[in-house]
Design a protein around this motif. Structure first.
Motif, PDB file in Angstrom:
ATOM      1  N   ILE A 174       0.869  -1.171   0.000  1.00  0.00           N
ATOM      2  CA  ILE A 174       0.000   0.000   0.000  1.00  0.00           C
ATOM      3  C   ILE A 174       0.913   1.229   0.000  1.00  0.00           C
ATOM      4  CG2 ILE A 174      -1.688   1.320   1.330  1.00  0.00           C
ATOM      5  CD1 ILE A 174      -2.984  -1.045   0.212  1.00  0.00           C
ATOM      6  N   PRO A 175       0.656   2.227  -0.826  1.00  0.00           N
ATOM      7  CA  PRO A 175       1.507   3.428  -0.827  1.00  0.00           C
ATOM      8  C   PRO A 175       1.618   4.039   0.565  1.00  0.00           C
ATOM      9  CG  PRO A 175       0.008   3.457  -2.693  1.00  0.00           C
ATOM     10  CD  PRO A 175      -0.405   2.301  -1.843  1.00  0.00           C
ATOM     11  N   ASP A 176       2.789   4.593   0.862  1.00  0.00           N
ATOM     12  CA  ASP A 176       3.048   5.138   2.195  1.00  0.00           C
ATOM     13  C   ASP A 176       2.063   6.247   2.563  1.00  0.00           C
ATOM     14  OD1 ASP A 176       5.146   3.397   2.502  1.00  0.00           O
ATOM     15  OD2 ASP A 176       6.680   4.836   1.859  1.00  0.00           O
ATOM     16  N   GLU A 177       1.716   7.107   1.591  1.00  0.00           N
ATOM     17  CA  GLU A 177       0.807   8.204   1.905  1.00  0.00           C
ATOM     18  C   GLU A 177      -0.603   7.713   2.208  1.00  0.00           C
ATOM     19  OE1 GLU A 177       1.778   8.494  -2.574  1.00  0.00           O
ATOM     20  OE2 GLU A 177       2.757   7.919  -0.697  1.00  0.00           O
ATOM     21  N   VAL A 178      -0.976   6.553   1.677  1.00  0.00           N
ATOM     22  CA  VAL A 178      -2.272   5.961   2.012  1.00  0.00           C
ATOM     23  C   VAL A 178      -2.202   5.295   3.378  1.00  0.00           C
ATOM     24  CG1 VAL A 178      -4.002   4.250   1.344  1.00  0.00           C
ATOM     25  CG2 VAL A 178      -2.900   5.653  -0.409  1.00  0.00           C
ATOM     26  N   ARG A 179      -1.120   4.595   3.676  1.00  0.00           N
ATOM     27  CA  ARG A 179      -0.943   3.973   4.989  1.00  0.00           C
ATOM     28  C   ARG A 179      -0.958   5.021   6.106  1.00  0.00           C
ATOM     29  NH1 ARG A 179       1.029  -1.238   5.649  1.00  0.00           N
ATOM     30  NH2 ARG A 179       1.554  -2.373   3.739  1.00  0.00           N
ATOM     31  N   ALA A 180      -0.396   6.200   5.804  1.00  0.00           N
ATOM     32  CA  ALA A 180      -0.281   7.232   6.834  1.00  0.00           C
ATOM     33  C   ALA A 180      -1.631   7.752   7.297  1.00  0.00           C
ATOM     34  CB  ALA A 180       0.568   8.391   6.305  1.00  0.00           C
ATOM     35  N   VAL A 181      -2.684   7.515   6.531  1.00  0.00           N
ATOM     36  CA  VAL A 181      -4.025   7.963   6.922  1.00  0.00           C
ATOM     37  C   VAL A 181      -4.531   7.173   8.125  1.00  0.00           C
ATOM     38  CG1 VAL A 181      -6.425   8.159   6.136  1.00  0.00           C
ATOM     39  CG2 VAL A 181      -4.548   8.737   4.589  1.00  0.00           C
ATOM     40  N   PHE A 182      -4.078   5.944   8.260  1.00  0.00           N
ATOM     41  CA  PHE A 182      -4.568   5.058   9.325  1.00  0.00           C
ATOM     42  C   PHE A 182      -3.568   5.024  10.472  1.00  0.00           C
ATOM     43  CE2 PHE A 182      -6.134   3.681   5.228  1.00  0.00           C
ATOM     44  CZ  PHE A 182      -7.494   3.557   5.447  1.00  0.00           C
ATOM     45  N   ASP A 183      -4.090   4.983  11.690  1.00  0.00           N
ATOM     46  CA  ASP A 183      -3.224   4.993  12.868  1.00  0.00           C
ATOM     47  C   ASP A 183      -2.777   3.601  13.288  1.00  0.00           C
ATOM     48  OD1 ASP A 183      -5.635   4.045  13.710  1.00  0.00           O
ATOM     49  OD2 ASP A 183      -5.994   5.575  15.243  1.00  0.00           O
ATOM     50  N   GLN A 184      -3.159   2.579  12.505  1.00  0.00           N
ATOM     51  CA  GLN A 184      -2.759   1.204  12.802  1.00  0.00           C
ATOM     52  C   GLN A 184      -2.361   0.512  11.504  1.00  0.00           C
ATOM     53  OE1 GLN A 184      -5.928  -0.856  14.764  1.00  0.00           O
ATOM     54  NE2 GLN A 184      -5.815   0.366  16.621  1.00  0.00           N
ATOM     55  N   ASP A 185      -1.702  -0.639  11.656  1.00  0.00           N
ATOM     56  CA  ASP A 185      -1.359  -1.446  10.489  1.00  0.00           C
ATOM     57  C   ASP A 185      -2.620  -2.045   9.880  1.00  0.00           C
ATOM     58  OD1 ASP A 185       1.316  -0.928  10.772  1.00  0.00           O
ATOM     59  OD2 ASP A 185       1.709  -2.724  11.983  1.00  0.00           O
ATOM     60  N   LEU A 186      -2.600  -2.222   8.574  1.00  0.00           N
ATOM     61  CA  LEU A 186      -3.717  -2.826   7.857  1.00  0.00           C
ATOM     62  C   LEU A 186      -3.491  -4.327   7.721  1.00  0.00           C
ATOM     63  CD1 LEU A 186      -3.999  -0.113   5.080  1.00  0.00           C
ATOM     64  CD2 LEU A 186      -5.714  -0.537   6.845  1.00  0.00           C
ATOM     65  N   VAL A 187      -4.575  -5.099   7.856  1.00  0.00           N
ATOM     66  CA  VAL A 187      -4.513  -6.554   7.690  1.00  0.00           C
ATOM     67  C   VAL A 187      -4.743  -6.844   6.209  1.00  0.00           C
ATOM     68  CG1 VAL A 187      -5.490  -8.767   8.364  1.00  0.00           C
ATOM     69  CG2 VAL A 187      -5.384  -6.890  10.026  1.00  0.00           C
ATOM     70  N   LEU A 188      -3.665  -7.224   5.501  1.00  0.00           N
ATOM     71  CA  LEU A 188      -3.732  -7.386   4.051  1.00  0.00           C
ATOM     72  C   LEU A 188      -3.882  -8.840   3.611  1.00  0.00           C
ATOM     73  CD1 LEU A 188      -0.960  -4.846   2.979  1.00  0.00           C
ATOM     74  CD2 LEU A 188      -3.409  -4.456   3.317  1.00  0.00           C
ATOM     75  N   ASP A 189      -3.889  -9.785   4.549  1.00  0.00           N
ATOM     76  CA  ASP A 189      -4.054 -11.185   4.150  1.00  0.00           C
ATOM     77  C   ASP A 189      -5.523 -11.575   4.213  1.00  0.00           C
ATOM     78  OD1 ASP A 189      -4.681 -11.591   6.842  1.00  0.00           O
ATOM     79  OD2 ASP A 189      -2.621 -12.182   7.348  1.00  0.00           O
ATOM     80  N   ASN A 190      -5.805 -12.850   3.969  1.00  0.00           N
ATOM     81  CA  ASN A 190      -7.193 -13.334   3.922  1.00  0.00           C
ATOM     82  C   ASN A 190      -7.585 -14.085   5.201  1.00  0.00           C
ATOM     83  OD1 ASN A 190      -7.629 -12.287   1.362  1.00  0.00           O
ATOM     84  ND2 ASN A 190      -6.899 -14.151   0.335  1.00  0.00           N
TER      85      ASN A 190
END
Length: 269
Positions: A174-190
């Protein structure tokens, strides 16, 4: 912003006496899209994923467009046409429910990609400018510029699946500027339960190129309003209020063209 090119060369005809040359962006092609994007996977934050896994259900409240990444590539088999690859990143907000009550907020990201083909013109020249210290790619041909205008999507429906056996491939980055919007890590697996949303989106996409055009010579755009700050404004507030139009639509929403005299009210009330 258009730039005027001063002076003319050669013989000037009477028709050209009131014309000037400008350098501006010319639209070579434009299209509009009405996309219904079905079952878009929502990649939740770590806390949101934990809330979803323990909830009875979930619903999406809003979808906000965060960023659009654009890539323009010339089509080798169709001269003058270009492929515009678009990747949309959305922030999806919702809430989980348990036994009819609100269990917690949900926050995540969704990704949608598409390609359109537009005409960008046949140009054989290379562009160099004194405003650019060094071209990004020496000797590269000038590509048209792609412009995308989008309004925030409408939420049409959402659903939750217990397992993600037939889900899209896991996101790898995920682009860094998009990740920076969220205050936590995103769960990218299934792993865990999966949330999906169906959205409707309106957009326009166009290609632009630098162009030199001849236009009528009009008068200069001279400002008419004085600049003033809030601290220096001593205008009577009642005088300001008197210049505001009465909001008839707020009182009579079904009467689009209702005027005071049509309703039996004169200037004297």
């Amino acid at each position: 912003m258009a730039e005027q090119i001063s002076g003319h060369t050669g013989d000037i005809t009477p028709e050209q006496q009131n014309m000037i040359c400008i350098h501006t962006n010319k639209i070579t092609d434009v299209c509009l899209d009405k996309d219904c994007i079905e079952d878009l996977r929502v990649y939740l934050t770590a806390d949101s994923q934990a809330v979803l896994n323990s909830s009875a259900g979930a619903r999406v409240r809003s979808v906000e467009l965060l960023q659009v990444y654009i890539n323009v590539e010339e089509l080798g088999f169709q001269r003058g046409y270009y492929a515009v690859d678009l990747t949309f990143y959305y922030r999806v907000s919702g809430e989980a429910t348990a036994r009819g009550a609100r269990a917690g907020a949900l926050d995540g990201v969704s990704v949608f990609s598409k390609r359109v083909v537009l005409y960008g013109g046949e140009y054989g020249a290379k562009l160099f400018s004194s405003r650019i210290a060094a071209p990004p790619t020496i000797g590269a041909w000038q590509l048209p510029e792609a412009i995308v205008e989008v309004v925030d999507p409408m939420v049409l429906s959402s659903k939750v699946l217990e397992t993600c056996t037939n889900c899209p491939q896991e996101l790898t980055e995920i682009p860094d500027e998009v990740r920076a919007v969220f205050d936590q890590d995103l769960v990218l697996d299934n792993s865990g339960r999966c949330q999906f949303v169906t959205i409707g989106q309106f957009s326009t996409i166009r290609l632009e190129r630098d162009a030199q055009l001849s236009v009528p010579d009009g008068c200069c755009c001279i400002p008419r309003k004085s600049c003033s700050g809030d601290n220096d404004c001593q205008e009577d507030p009642c005088d300001i209020f008197s210049r505001i139009d009465f909001p008839y639509h707020a009182f009579y929403p079904n009467k689009k063209h209702c005027e005071p005299h049509e309703c039996g009210c004169g200037e004297n009330g």
